[in-house]
Motif scaffolding. Structure first.
Motif, PDB file in Angstrom:
ATOM      1  N   UNK A   1       7.960 -23.962   3.366  1.00  0.00           N
ATOM      2  CA  UNK A   1       9.145 -23.122   3.138  1.00  0.00           C
ATOM      3  C   UNK A   1       9.963 -22.976   4.420  1.00  0.00           C
ATOM      4  N   UNK A   2       9.270 -23.058   5.574  1.00  0.00           N
ATOM      5  CA  UNK A   2       9.977 -22.922   6.853  1.00  0.00           C
ATOM      6  C   UNK A   2      10.392 -24.270   7.448  1.00  0.00           C
ATOM      7  N   UNK A   3       9.665 -25.320   7.093  1.00  0.00           N
ATOM      8  CA  UNK A   3       9.961 -26.632   7.674  1.00  0.00           C
ATOM      9  C   UNK A   3      11.308 -27.142   7.159  1.00  0.00           C
ATOM     10  N   UNK A   4      12.176 -27.521   8.082  1.00  0.00           N
ATOM     11  CA  UNK A   4      13.501 -28.027   7.704  1.00  0.00           C
ATOM     12  C   UNK A   4      13.564 -29.548   7.765  1.00  0.00           C
TER      13      UNK A   4
ATOM     14  N   UNK B   1       7.656 -26.354  17.609  1.00  0.00           N
ATOM     15  CA  UNK B   1       8.411 -26.293  16.356  1.00  0.00           C
ATOM     16  C   UNK B   1       9.525 -25.230  16.484  1.00  0.00           C
ATOM     17  N   UNK B   2      10.783 -25.630  16.372  1.00  0.00           N
ATOM     18  CA  UNK B   2      11.879 -24.651  16.557  1.00  0.00           C
ATOM     19  C   UNK B   2      11.984 -23.635  15.426  1.00  0.00           C
ATOM     20  N   UNK B   3      11.346 -23.896  14.295  1.00  0.00           N
ATOM     21  CA  UNK B   3      11.447 -22.989  13.146  1.00  0.00           C
ATOM     22  C   UNK B   3      10.131 -22.260  12.860  1.00  0.00           C
ATOM     23  N   UNK B   4       9.191 -22.354  13.795  1.00  0.00           N
ATOM     24  CA  UNK B   4       7.894 -21.685  13.659  1.00  0.00           C
ATOM     25  C   UNK B   4       7.247 -21.994  12.311  1.00  0.00           C
ATOM     26  N   UNK B   5       7.384 -23.237  11.898  1.00  0.00           N
ATOM     27  CA  UNK B   5       6.841 -23.634  10.590  1.00  0.00           C
ATOM     28  C   UNK B   5       5.391 -24.106  10.691  1.00  0.00           C
ATOM     29  N   UNK B   6       4.864 -24.251  11.924  1.00  0.00           N
ATOM     30  CA  UNK B   6       3.486 -24.722  12.105  1.00  0.00           C
ATOM     31  C   UNK B   6       2.617 -23.550  12.523  1.00  0.00           C
ATOM     32  N   UNK B   7       1.503 -23.404  11.870  1.00  0.00           N
ATOM     33  CA  UNK B   7       0.650 -22.230  12.129  1.00  0.00           C
ATOM     34  C   UNK B   7      -0.816 -22.609  11.966  1.00  0.00           C
ATOM     35  N   UNK B   8      -1.658 -21.778  12.573  1.00  0.00           N
ATOM     36  CA  UNK B   8      -3.096 -22.020  12.478  1.00  0.00           C
ATOM     37  C   UNK B   8      -3.596 -21.690  11.083  1.00  0.00           C
ATOM     38  N   UNK B   9      -4.511 -22.506  10.598  1.00  0.00           N
ATOM     39  CA  UNK B   9      -5.136 -22.245   9.301  1.00  0.00           C
ATOM     40  C   UNK B   9      -6.168 -21.138   9.484  1.00  0.00           C
ATOM     41  N   UNK B  10      -6.046 -20.074   8.745  1.00  0.00           N
ATOM     42  CA  UNK B  10      -6.986 -18.940   8.866  1.00  0.00           C
ATOM     43  C   UNK B  10      -8.083 -19.041   7.815  1.00  0.00           C
TER      44      UNK B  10
END
Length: 624
Positions: free
Chosen positions: A574-577, A615-624
């Motif tokens: 949803x955040x990845x452009x 990532x400029x859109x903070x679309x990458x995150x750690x898997x919890x």
């Protein structure tokens, strides 16, 4: 550890050429083994290190090849047997002491295993170590298979002690890294006690002593010529034919395959040499007399060919001789080269049309995408170079990048394009210092951690001595990574757990700007490198930034040993452009595009987290 290395005698096992060399050293009663890792030689010492405690020998990596060789000299002068290992360019590093050791002569057997790399699969140049034998008046012996790798080491030790000279055991990639059956002998202990008997008239190479030693060296060499005739390690295959082939080492296997392919066993005679410098003159002259025409088949330079021609002149033997007119002087030899040469000399038609395969290869190559070698997923160097790239862009400085030998050599590939010059171990700082000393462009000099200890410290001292303005980037990934995770003086195995910290050395030299950054903390990395650039520009002095992050392969190994799970990162669609910053400017192999969105392969991700930072859109995150 391959258990075959310590198997009992008479057993037949399947060994890598380098493992067979290690076994041969154990059967020769080696007392000390030292070396510096370098493909294709590395496995020799790795094998000995793994069994050193079990067999009661000393074995370990040295800071560089010169020190390794000097350790070997020390053992020899103490009456012990020593094996020293390195790749071809490593002998350049050790050459000063190597050549001098021929002048003093040795006491305990001293064998230096040097692995040449035809075709430069993992080297910066292609050189023929046999020239060092000629240069130093030191014998060179060349095995052609795993069995000979083991057997020739024992011969080399015996010869070394009989003529009191070091002996080069020269291999090439195909011999070092091919497996073969090996009949084992008995592992022995010589039970010698180290005893150094003072003899300054021999071991101190002051000019007055060196002059006397040169005469003694030539006397030993003459004795060597006789001894080589006596050991009778040559293999002679007679057919009574008019065409004779003289060969040695890996080239012998190519000759056998070529003769077999053309069914020429009744049309050629073969002489396979063991010693290629000096060659056994009587054996060779007898062979020359038995044939009318000679083909010399050897990899790289015409060492044997020139020796054979010399014998022919000395003994007035008039025969037609071929060598480098038919066999290439560059790259690794293949059966194809020998087949074509033999076809020309014998008139036997080659059944295979090699141009057909060449054409297919050329056509297919047009459709294949270029695949330059890349940093591993989670490699700290990628994050470091990204930080450097951003910092240089922000500071808007025109720069020259002086590169060094190691994984970070890959920085020349897109998207980084770092690497204007690259020569040898430690030359990143040395050449960089020279460039900065002479001109106004900003200089970035790169070096790795193992390389720093190996050869960069003198260049760094030179930079301080000359107050040379340059940024030195030390990429410390905690191991000697490119050759297979060997330890070095800085860290041992685990990063930051002992050893000699690079920053301590740098600070002790009086360098004022010394910063250590976490390779994976990109924001801090950019800020600190920016400050370092500013310091260099304003103060006209060197600055050192040490980027520290464990090699991804070592990180994975440690997680496996500890039974820990790796962190994983994922993409929020949803955040990845689809901006492609992560795929085009960071290029981690774990990240690709799925449609127009980034995708992180969980099988490749090592959890370093660098991609989340860029990532400029903070679309990458750690898997919890």
């Amino acid at each position: 550890m391959r258990h075959e290395i310590l198997d009992s005698s008479e057993k037949i096992v399947y060994l890598l050429g380098n493992e067979a060399i290690a076994r041969g050293a154990l059967e020769a009663g080696v007392d000390l083994a030292s070396g510096y890792p370098g493909t294709p030689s590395t496995e020799v010492l790795e094998t000995l290190i793994n069994v050193a405690d079990k067999v009661g020998i000393k074995a370990g990596w040295a800071v560089n090849e010169k020190v390794a060789y000097e350790n070997g000299i020390a053992a020899s002068l103490s009456g012990l047997r020593a094996l020293v290992t390195m790749k071809h360019v490593g002998l350049n590093v050790a050459a000063d002491s190597f050549v001098s050791s021929a002048y003093t002569g040795v006491i305990g057997g001293l064998v230096v295993v040097v692995a040449d790399d035809p075709s430069m699969y993992s080297s910066q140049n292609e050189q023929d170590t046999r020239f060092y034998g000629q240069l130093a008046h030191v014998p060179v012996i060349e095995p052609s298979n795993a069995q000979e790798c083991k057997d020739f080491v024992k011969v080399a030790f015996d010869i070394s002690e009989k003529v009191e000279l070091p002996v080069i055991l020269r291999t090439t990639t195909r011999v070092s890294h091919s497996r073969g059956v090996v009949k084992l002998g008995k592992v022995i202990k010589m039970d010698r006690k180290p005893l150094f008997s003072k003899n300054p008239g021999r071991f101190q190479l002051l000019p007055s002593i060196a002059k006397k030693n040169k005469i003694l060296l030539l006397e030993r060499f003459n004795k060597l010529n006789n001894l080589i005739e006596e050991v009778k390690l040559e293999k002679r295959i007679e057919s009574g034919s008019r065409l004779g082939i003289i060969t040695a080492g890996a080239a012998y296997s190519n000759v056998v395959e070529a003769v077999d392919t053309l069914d020429l066993w009744d049309a050629v005679s073969i002489l396979k040499l063991a010693f290629t410098y000096p060659i056994p003159k009587k054996v060779v002259s007898d062979f020359i007399r038995s044939v009318n025409e000679i083909l010399v088949v050897e990899e790289l330079d015409p060492i044997i060919e020139n020796s054979v021609k010399s014998i022919m002149v000395d003994e007035n033997l008039v025969k037609r001789i071929h060598g480098k007119d038919l066999i290439p002087e560059f790259y690794e030899l293949s059966p194809r080269h020998v087949i074509i040469a033999l076809s020309k000399l014998t008139g036997v038609k080659v059944s295979r049309d090699y141009s057909f395969y060449d054409n297919i290869n050329n056509e297919l190559t047009k459709f294949l995408p270029p695949r330059p070698p890349a940093f591993c997923a989670g490699c700290p160097h990628r994050s470091t170079l990204y930080s450097l790239q951003r910092a240089l862009a922000i500071m808007r400085v025109s720069y020259i990048y002086s590169n060094d030998i190691g994984c970070y050599s890959l920085s020349v590939n897109p998207p980084f394009g770092f690497g204007d010059v690259l020569y040898s171990m430690g030359a990143g700082v040395g050449v960089g210092q020279g460039l900065a000393f002479l001109q106004d462009q900003f200089i970035v000099a790169a070096v790795g951690d193992s390389t720093f200890y190996h050869a960069a410290i003198p260049a760094l001292i030179n930079a301080v001595h000359n107050r040379t303005p340059l940024l030195i980037l030390v990429m410390d990934n905690g191991v000697t990574a490119m050759t297979g995770q060997q330890s070095h003086p800085g860290t041992g195995v685990l990063l930051g757990t002992g050893g000699i910290p690079i920053e301590n050395i740098v600070q002790s030299l009086g360098i004022e700007y010394v910063k250590v950054i976490n390779s994976f903390n990109i924001k801090d990395g950019i800020d600190i490198i920016k400050n370092a650039i500013k310091y260099v520009l304003e103060n006209k002095r060197p600055a050192v930034v040490i980027s520290r992050g464990l090699c991804a392969l070592e990180e994975i190994n440690l997680h496996r040993v500890r039974g820990e799970k790796m962190k994983l990162y994922t993409v929020d669609n949803l955040k990845c452009t689809g901006c492609k910053v992560c795929t085009d400017y960071f290029t981690c192999p774990a990240i690709s595009l799925s449609g127009n969105k980034a995708f992180i392969d969980p099988l490749l991700c090592t959890g370093c987290g660098s991609c989340a930072q860029i990532c400029p859109y903070r679309a990458i995150m750690e898997v919890k």
